[in-house]
Scaffold this motif. Sequence first.
Motif, mmCIF file in Angstrom:
data_model
loop_
_atom_site.group_PDB
_atom_site.id
_atom_site.type_symbol
_atom_site.label_atom_id
_atom_site.label_comp_id
_atom_site.label_asym_id
_atom_site.label_seq_id
_atom_site.Cartn_x
_atom_site.Cartn_y
_atom_site.Cartn_z
ATOM 1 N N PHE A 128 0.832 -1.191 0.000
ATOM 2 C CA PHE A 128 0.000 0.000 0.000
ATOM 3 C C PHE A 128 0.878 1.257 0.000
ATOM 4 C CE2 PHE A 128 -2.731 -3.169 2.139
ATOM 5 C CZ PHE A 128 -3.831 -3.104 1.311
ATOM 6 N N LEU A 129 1.856 1.322 -0.908
ATOM 7 C CA LEU A 129 2.655 2.535 -1.034
ATOM 8 C C LEU A 129 1.759 3.686 -1.483
ATOM 9 C CD1 LEU A 129 5.864 1.287 -2.902
ATOM 10 C CD2 LEU A 129 5.470 1.439 -0.439
ATOM 11 N N CYS A 130 2.107 4.900 -1.021
ATOM 12 C CA CYS A 130 1.441 6.123 -1.486
ATOM 13 C C CYS A 130 -0.072 5.953 -1.495
ATOM 14 C CB CYS A 130 1.951 6.513 -2.868
ATOM 15 S SG CYS A 130 3.709 6.823 -2.891
ATOM 16 N N SER A 131 -0.611 5.564 -0.363
ATOM 17 C CA SER A 131 -2.029 5.223 -0.279
ATOM 18 C C SER A 131 -2.690 5.881 0.921
ATOM 19 C CB SER A 131 -2.197 3.699 -0.166
ATOM 20 O OG SER A 131 -1.733 3.033 -1.309
ATOM 21 N N ILE A 132 -4.019 5.976 0.832
ATOM 22 C CA ILE A 132 -4.868 6.299 1.961
ATOM 23 C C ILE A 132 -5.531 4.983 2.368
ATOM 24 C CG2 ILE A 132 -6.669 7.823 2.814
ATOM 25 C CD1 ILE A 132 -4.243 9.239 1.490
ATOM 26 N N ILE A 133 -5.356 4.559 3.619
ATOM 27 C CA ILE A 133 -5.860 3.267 4.092
ATOM 28 C C ILE A 133 -6.764 3.494 5.299
ATOM 29 C CG2 ILE A 133 -5.251 0.924 4.788
ATOM 30 C CD1 ILE A 133 -2.364 1.536 3.950
ATOM 31 N N ALA A 134 -7.931 2.877 5.294
ATOM 32 C CA ALA A 134 -8.839 2.935 6.438
ATOM 33 C C ALA A 134 -8.813 1.600 7.164
ATOM 34 C CB ALA A 134 -10.256 3.268 5.980
ATOM 35 N N LEU A 135 -8.673 1.654 8.491
ATOM 36 C CA LEU A 135 -8.643 0.470 9.343
ATOM 37 C C LEU A 135 -9.708 0.583 10.421
ATOM 38 C CD1 LEU A 135 -4.787 0.322 10.049
ATOM 39 C CD2 LEU A 135 -6.014 -0.725 8.130
ATOM 40 N N ASP A 136 -10.197 -0.563 10.882
ATOM 41 C CA ASP A 136 -11.082 -0.577 12.033
ATOM 42 C C ASP A 136 -10.307 -0.086 13.253
ATOM 43 O OD1 ASP A 136 -12.104 -2.150 14.596
ATOM 44 O OD2 ASP A 136 -13.788 -2.000 13.200
ATOM 45 N N ALA A 137 -10.848 0.909 13.940
ATOM 46 C CA ALA A 137 -10.114 1.536 15.036
ATOM 47 C C ALA A 137 -9.924 0.612 16.228
ATOM 48 C CB ALA A 137 -10.831 2.815 15.474
ATOM 49 N N ASP A 138 -10.776 -0.394 16.389
ATOM 50 C CA ASP A 138 -10.646 -1.313 17.518
ATOM 51 C C ASP A 138 -9.642 -2.421 17.255
ATOM 52 O OD1 ASP A 138 -12.442 -0.070 19.231
ATOM 53 O OD2 ASP A 138 -14.157 -1.133 18.384
ATOM 54 N N THR A 139 -9.630 -2.927 16.013
ATOM 55 C CA THR A 139 -8.862 -4.133 15.721
ATOM 56 C C THR A 139 -7.697 -3.928 14.767
ATOM 57 O OG1 THR A 139 -10.263 -4.713 13.825
ATOM 58 C CG2 THR A 139 -10.962 -5.475 16.021
ATOM 59 N N GLY A 140 -7.675 -2.800 14.039
ATOM 60 C CA GLY A 140 -6.671 -2.605 13.006
ATOM 61 C C GLY A 140 -6.963 -3.381 11.740
ATOM 62 N N GLU A 141 -8.154 -3.928 11.608
ATOM 63 C CA GLU A 141 -8.513 -4.701 10.418
ATOM 64 C C GLU A 141 -8.738 -3.772 9.230
ATOM 65 O OE1 GLU A 141 -11.950 -7.878 8.899
ATOM 66 O OE2 GLU A 141 -11.876 -7.202 10.985
ATOM 67 N N TYR A 142 -8.206 -4.181 8.078
ATOM 68 C CA TYR A 142 -8.317 -3.403 6.842
ATOM 69 C C TYR A 142 -9.775 -3.209 6.433
ATOM 70 C CZ TYR A 142 -8.387 -2.778 1.725
ATOM 71 O OH TYR A 142 -8.663 -2.356 0.440
ATOM 72 N N GLY A 189 2.585 1.939 -8.095
ATOM 73 C CA GLY A 189 3.947 1.662 -8.536
ATOM 74 C C GLY A 189 4.860 2.873 -8.476
ATOM 75 N N GLU A 190 4.730 3.672 -7.443
ATOM 76 C CA GLU A 190 5.423 4.970 -7.402
ATOM 77 C C GLU A 190 6.937 4.812 -7.469
ATOM 78 O OE1 GLU A 190 6.967 7.556 -5.368
ATOM 79 O OE2 GLU A 190 7.923 6.104 -4.066
ATOM 80 N N SER A 191 7.580 5.844 -8.078
ATOM 81 C CA SER A 191 9.036 5.827 -8.254
ATOM 82 C C SER A 191 9.671 7.201 -8.087
ATOM 83 C CB SER A 191 9.379 5.288 -9.650
ATOM 84 O OG SER A 191 9.126 3.902 -9.738
ATOM 85 N N TRP A 192 8.992 8.134 -7.412
ATOM 86 C CA TRP A 192 9.468 9.521 -7.389
ATOM 87 C C TRP A 192 9.414 10.166 -6.000
ATOM 88 C CZ3 TRP A 192 5.083 7.722 -9.900
ATOM 89 C CH2 TRP A 192 5.283 7.266 -11.217
ATOM 90 N N ASP A 193 9.173 9.383 -4.945
ATOM 91 C CA ASP A 193 8.954 9.907 -3.598
ATOM 92 C C ASP A 193 7.660 10.718 -3.524
ATOM 93 O OD1 ASP A 193 9.462 10.292 -0.901
ATOM 94 O OD2 ASP A 193 10.717 12.040 -1.201
ATOM 95 N N TYR A 194 6.665 10.328 -4.288
ATOM 96 C CA TYR A 194 5.364 10.998 -4.247
ATOM 97 C C TYR A 194 4.501 10.413 -3.130
ATOM 98 C CZ TYR A 194 5.693 13.645 -8.660
ATOM 99 O OH TYR A 194 6.019 14.540 -9.641
ATOM 100 N N ASN A 195 5.000 10.493 -1.921
ATOM 101 C CA ASN A 195 4.267 9.825 -0.851
ATOM 102 C C ASN A 195 2.989 10.568 -0.472
ATOM 103 O OD1 ASN A 195 4.812 11.551 1.589
ATOM 104 N ND2 ASN A 195 6.928 11.066 1.036
ATOM 105 N N SER A 196 2.108 9.837 0.186
ATOM 106 C CA SER A 196 0.792 10.360 0.561
ATOM 107 C C SER A 196 0.682 10.544 2.068
ATOM 108 C CB SER A 196 -0.304 9.413 0.060
ATOM 109 O OG SER A 196 -0.304 9.369 -1.349
ATOM 110 N N ALA A 197 1.772 10.923 2.696
ATOM 111 C CA ALA A 197 1.806 11.084 4.145
ATOM 112 C C ALA A 197 1.480 12.509 4.582
ATOM 113 C CB ALA A 197 3.184 10.674 4.681
ATOM 114 N N MET A 198 0.858 13.295 3.710
ATOM 115 C CA MET A 198 0.461 14.648 4.082
ATOM 116 C C MET A 198 -0.865 14.610 4.839
ATOM 117 S SD MET A 198 3.126 15.703 2.849
ATOM 118 C CE MET A 198 4.022 14.243 2.353
#
Length: 698
Positions: free
Chosen positions: A296-310, A319-328
Amino acid sequence: MRFKSIRYLGLVSALASLAAAAAYAGDPVPGQNPAQILTDAEDGDDWAAFGRTYDERHFSPLSQIGEANVANLKLAWFHDLPTGNSVSGPLAVDGVLYTATGYSVVRAFEADTGKMLWEHDTGATGLAGNKMHQGWGIRGLAYWDGMVFVGTHDGRLVALDTRDGSEVWSQMTVGKDDVRFISGPPRVFDGKVIIGHGGADVGPIRGYVTTFDAKTGKQLWRFHTVPGNPADGFENEAMEMAAQTWSGEWWKYGGGGTVWNAMTYDPDTHSIILGTGNGAPWNRRVRSEGKGDNLFLCSIIALDADTGEYKWHYQTNPGESWDYNSAMDMQLADLEIDGKPRKVVMTAPKNGFFYVIDRTNGKLISAEPLTKVTWAERIDLETGRPVEREGIRYEDGKTVVMWPGPNGGHNWLPMSFDPRTNIAYVPELQQPGTYNDRGIDPKAWKFTPGANDPAVNIDLTSNEPGAGTSEVVAYDVVNRKKLWTIPNPGFWNGGTMATAGNLLFQGNADGTFNAFSSRNGKKLWSFDAQTGVLAPPITYTVDGKQYVTVLSGFGVSGALFGDIVARFGWQYRSQPRRILTFSLDGAAKLPPAPARQELAPVSDPTFELDPDLAERGATVVGRRCIVCHGVDLKAAGIAPDLRVSPVPANAGAFDAVVRQGALVSRGMPAYPDVSKEDLDAARHYIRMKAREYAESRM
């Protein structure tokens, strides 16, 4: 509320910490629901999280200070800070201001007077070891139920008692001897605290987040963001699914995907939403045979807050190759879009687009460019995937110039969102990057310990129009359009804060802290802070009076860019670093600004410069030193300028600092793996640059 002043210093063992946590019954602030100040959007008295509330909007409903009277805003108090990073976001709860600076030194102050109540040094510099190789310092804190939480560069998550700064518990969240480190603020939700880490630029790192019980420090769950070695089995179905998008022996490179900054809790769906980072290394040809989306590079991911389940994900750059991360930063809102109510998450990652995503299912709603974008024609709203332009993956050794470059169209300094108008205010950057991978053998490449080597050749210099500039973009989220911009005086610009007083606050690299009309961008007030101001500001009340606080001091990864950030002349040792607090009736004054000095390069006419060694030294310095000491050794205030430092001029002193770690306690990491030959080459390069600097001054 007022607390007895105390200075608390030192570390407590993990066993003692857990014992203390067991004895600590939570001791909540009397009458306070610990979640209320993080959920109540209408009560602006406190600023209890990095983005103020769970929605991370960096917006305050306070309006005592507004367009009509902000011109009367004055300095109420200030506090001088020691040398070190001072770009973090503070907190204010129940009349007490909490700050974290340098390598996780936490302080508490009376928020209206500036009287320091306590200080806690987590001792991170003495413990971080090779984790110091990315020297960002700390960016913020979290608060819950009478405790503040801070991450440390050596990888601990520490809970402190707000009454006296004493340690309640401490947990190591990363491997003791790996290169993972913490620079971002933790987040708290529903009695839990979550933290990620960085490090994927300097080692084979597999990203993850870890969640702990806020009261006791007990680990509750961990979620990895990229899959590991299939032979070891997968932790969950999400990792098994993600592994189908990778090729080769990716796990030997770690994969990356670190959650070093962005985490947002959505109480409506009871989800924790993560923003993930770039690949390790950047070059997909190396880490994944040039194949696959690499979830899950450069992604927005939602998890269950109780269990951490995807739950769901959206990937901004497959397939990012440019440091275009999504950590903003990611912000939540309920909007009416195309006549329908939608629960959305908004983010402006590095790749230059502004994304609006349905936070109930991860479906893309809109994606429009905020800055100059040349790597993609558009984002396809049906598939959610970018329509990439030809050649951007620098195949066959080709060179490509792309806007934005690896620093992104928006970096970690947060945007703000006004829910009354549905306008986002984004500190936007304009700088291209030049990429190629000539001379890099994907089958032979490996990480160099402690070095910034992304398996890509990168050039950050540019003479193209607009390069090295920045601005604030006012973006209408519902109607998907830019409304107006505020040009900034430098490349790096500060985080923004919007208020119900129709104000937008932001600091800048030129040393000013400013207030603009959030309706049209007109500047209404400015304060000379005597040094760069990049930290995100906050506002709060004490006894019914509104205050505004921001930290000053130029020191961020802008050192990577040489002249375009160094031109303001901030020096590492001489620039003031302060906590600045303002009110309408403030009466404090700063001392006279220190004279700006152009430091003279160290003269060493007897040194016999070897051009071949200097060329070799340029590579050594480029991989290990420029993150802090700057392109062409123009450090821009984040670290000493090596051209004017006496240390490199003396071989013994240079070895003591670089290889033996003589200055680790002051934030300079040790590089024991650097050979004496490479160290000598680095000296020749530094001396060459010092002589060039001397000649330019004649």
